[in-house]
Enzyme design. Structure first.
Site, PDB file in Angstrom:
ATOM      1  N   HIS A  62       0.791  -1.055  -0.020  1.00 11.08           N
ATOM      2  CA  HIS A  62      -0.059   0.050   0.090  1.00 11.08           C
ATOM      3  C   HIS A  62       0.813   1.134  -0.087  1.00 11.08           C
ATOM      4  O   HIS A  62       0.199   2.276  -0.183  1.00 11.08           O
ATOM      5  CB  HIS A  62      -0.842  -0.043   1.350  1.00 11.08           C
ATOM      6  CG  HIS A  62      -0.371   0.512   2.317  1.00 11.08           C
ATOM      7  ND1 HIS A  62       0.496  -0.307   3.426  1.00 11.08           N
ATOM      8  CD2 HIS A  62       0.029   1.614   2.900  1.00 11.08           C
ATOM      9  CE1 HIS A  62       1.067   0.409   4.173  1.00 11.08           C
ATOM     10  NE2 HIS A  62       0.765   1.773   4.419  1.00 11.08           N
TER      11      HIS A  62
HETATM   12  C1  UD1 Z   1      -1.633   5.763   5.895  1.00 10.59           C
HETATM   13  C2  UD1 Z   1      -0.296   6.381   6.299  1.00 10.59           C
HETATM   14  C3  UD1 Z   1       0.780   5.328   6.590  1.00 10.59           C
HETATM   15  C4  UD1 Z   1       0.055   4.025   7.032  1.00 10.59           C
HETATM   16  C5  UD1 Z   1      -1.170   3.523   6.445  1.00 10.59           C
HETATM   17  C6  UD1 Z   1      -1.561   2.309   6.966  1.00 10.59           C
HETATM   18  C7  UD1 Z   1      -0.128   8.694   5.924  1.00 10.59           C
HETATM   19  C8  UD1 Z   1       0.685   9.855   5.058  1.00 10.59           C
HETATM   20  N1  UD1 Z   1       0.243   7.464   5.583  1.00 10.59           N
HETATM   21  O1  UD1 Z   1      -1.410   5.529   4.360  1.00 10.59           O
HETATM   22  O2  UD1 Z   1       1.849   5.756   7.048  1.00 10.59           O
HETATM   23  O3  UD1 Z   1       0.875   2.868   7.119  1.00 10.59           O
HETATM   24  O4  UD1 Z   1      -1.844   4.563   6.776  1.00 10.59           O
HETATM   25  O5  UD1 Z   1      -2.564   1.863   6.048  1.00 10.59           O
HETATM   26  O6  UD1 Z   1      -0.959   9.045   6.756  1.00 10.59           O
HETATM   27  N2  UD1 Z   1      -9.072   4.906   1.703  1.00 10.59           N
HETATM   28  C9  UD1 Z   1     -10.182   4.238   1.558  1.00 10.59           C
HETATM   29  N3  UD1 Z   1     -10.933   3.531   2.642  1.00 10.59           N
HETATM   30  C10 UD1 Z   1     -10.330   3.824   3.970  1.00 10.59           C
HETATM   31  C11 UD1 Z   1      -9.030   4.436   3.992  1.00 10.59           C
HETATM   32  C12 UD1 Z   1      -8.391   5.160   2.929  1.00 10.59           C
HETATM   33  O7  UD1 Z   1     -10.741   4.228   0.416  1.00 10.59           O
HETATM   34  O8  UD1 Z   1     -10.591   3.256   4.926  1.00 10.59           O
HETATM   35  C13 UD1 Z   1      -8.272   5.758   0.556  1.00 10.59           C
HETATM   36  C14 UD1 Z   1      -8.120   7.109   0.824  1.00 10.59           C
HETATM   37  O9  UD1 Z   1      -9.148   7.940   0.530  1.00 10.59           O
HETATM   38  C15 UD1 Z   1      -6.883   7.389  -0.051  1.00 10.59           C
HETATM   39  C16 UD1 Z   1      -6.183   6.238  -0.051  1.00 10.59           C
HETATM   40  O10 UD1 Z   1      -7.128   5.223   0.326  1.00 10.59           O
HETATM   41  O11 UD1 Z   1      -7.480   7.659  -1.385  1.00 10.59           O
HETATM   42  C17 UD1 Z   1      -4.865   6.182   0.826  1.00 10.59           C
HETATM   43  O12 UD1 Z   1      -5.050   6.553   2.095  1.00 10.59           O
HETATM   44  P1  UD1 Z   1      -4.544   7.379   3.043  1.00 10.59           P
HETATM   45  O13 UD1 Z   1      -5.165   7.590   4.362  1.00 10.59           O
HETATM   46  O14 UD1 Z   1      -4.065   8.657   2.257  1.00 10.59           O
HETATM   47  O15 UD1 Z   1      -3.174   6.635   3.268  1.00 10.59           O
HETATM   48  P2  UD1 Z   1      -2.463   5.256   3.471  1.00 10.59           P
HETATM   49  O16 UD1 Z   1      -1.860   4.617   2.189  1.00 10.59           O
HETATM   50  O17 UD1 Z   1      -3.737   4.329   3.894  1.00 10.59           O
END
Ligand code: UD1
Length: 354
Positions: A202
């Site tokens: 991820h």
């Molecule tokens: C975040 C953290 C990372 C951690 C990871 C654990 C930052 C910069 N990164 O990364 O350190 O290791 O979490 O998973 O804070 N999304 C969904 N549903 C959800 C959550 C996220 O669809 O429940 C989507 C978001 O809208 C976004 C993408 O997934 O488009 C990434 O989510 P984001 O919170 O930006 O970062 P992670 O990759 O999860």
């Protein structure tokens, strides 16, 4: 009464907070309010952790998610400032390196509320990672810096932070594995599978590069086992966007709960991941790990040979698979404490509050 405001928002933080919250609950003169930023919001990325790990229900959910890093962090800051101006806590408690961590750290520092950072001192030395910026800044405004390993204490001292604020407490994720591993054996995995490798993917540096993703997938294809891949929403979206078709040996399932992950770890051959936490959990569960990143915050695992750092190279994954397949017994490392990090953190918080 010591009033603590804990800010969490992303999956690994729920697990870490469960450990410390349990230790806080032992003291009647401590009160913890949990603020969920909303960064992770899907049922299987958030709610399931609160239910399964018995974390107190959040008093507030800021419902901030998606969008760019600046927007996400800024909106969280605005909402946290409003809350803490109205009712300032005695301390703010944050975990790890996410945008939720940074938002809370900056607001606490500006409002002069003592900030406690659990998982302080970790560095990848790659400032292109958003997490590296988040942890650097959080450590530099923190008042109590609680490090999982002796190496983290040393890295802080290289940055000029070496005083009463810094403590080696051990790793709360080690506490979590010790506490939950028996219970985890009772849960069902989302599919019946044996003879498999557990994989997660991820990290932004991998999911935002088609070249890196394809290399990693080709590496996974060459593995002579099934690959169980609980798919993060970010990666799922990228696969769809780039129209990537996965090879047949990869079995995709939705994101798993913490107990399911521990169970899947216990039954797997080895792990392939770009997650920070899973590299350690693999070791805690006696499994070798191949890490598809160019660097890691958990260098001691690499130095001791239990973690192979391969970047995003199909060829290096293939070579590492051969290496890890021949290893069945892992060395013992004492870097991560004794499974009592949660208690030690609460003891230090209480000392600091006096
Ligand atoms: C975040 C953290 C990372 C951690 C990871 C654990 C930052 C910069 N990164 O990364 O350190 O290791 O979490 O998973 O804070 N999304 C969904 N549903 C959800 C959550 C996220 O669809 O429940 C989507 C978001 O809208 C976004 C993408 O997934 O488009 C990434 O989510 P984001 O919170 O930006 O970062 P992670 O990759 O999860």
């Amino acid at each position: 009464m010591i009033r603590i405001s804990t800010v969490i928002g992303a999956r690994p933080q729920f697990i870490k907070a469960a450990v410390v919250s349990r230790a806080i609950k032992c003291f009647s003169d401590m009160h913890e309010e949990i603020i969920h930023t909303g960064q992770h919001y899907d049922e299987n990325m958030s709610d399931v952790f609160f239910d399964e790990l018995d974390i107190p229900k959040p008093t507030h959910n800021l419902k901030v998610n998606g969008g760019g890093h600046g927007r996400m962090t800024g909106q969280m800051m605005e909402k946290l400032e409003e809350l803490w101006l109205e009712t300032p806590p005695d301390m703010v408690l944050v975990y790890g390196d996410t945008n939720s961590t940074l938002a809370a750290a900056l607001v606490a520092a500006k409002l002069h509320i003592p900030l406690v950072h659990v998982e302080a001192g970790l560095r990848s030395f790659n400032k292109k990672m958003p997490e590296e910026i988040n942890r650097l800044l959080t450590d530099h405004v923190g008042e109590l810096l609680l490090c999982p390993t002796p190496r983290a204490v040393e890295l802080l001292s290289h940055e000029g932070i070496a005083d009463k604020r810094v403590h080696h407490v051990g790793d709360v994720m080690f506490d979590a594995v010790q506490f939950y591993k028996e219970k985890a054996m009772d849960v069902e995995l989302p599919c019946s599978i044996d003879d498999y490798v557990l994989c997660t993917l991820h990290r932004a540096e991998n999911t935002s590069s088609k070249e890196r993703l394809i290399e990693i997938i080709n590496g996974l294809k060459s593995i002579n086992h099934k690959v169980l891949l609980p798919l993060h929403p970010r990666t799922k979206a990228t696969f769809a966007e780039l129209e990537i078709t996965l090879p047949e040996n990869i079995q995709v399932v939705p994101p798993m709960s913490y107990l399911q992950m521990i169970k899947a770890l216990s039954g797997c051959e080895f792990v392939v991941t770009d997650s920070g936490g899973l590299q350690k959990e693999a070791y805690f569960m006696g499994k070798m790990c191949i890490t598809t990143r160019d660097e890691t915050e958990w260098q001691e695992l690499v130095d001791s040979g239990v973690n192979k750092l391969v970047g995003a190279s199909a060829e290096k994954i293939k070579v590492a698979v051969e290496e890890v397949s021949s290893i069945s017994t892992l060395p013992t490392l004492d870097s991560y404490g004794s499974g009592k990090a949660g208690e030690e953190i609460v003891r230090l918080i209480r000392n600091h509050a006096q």
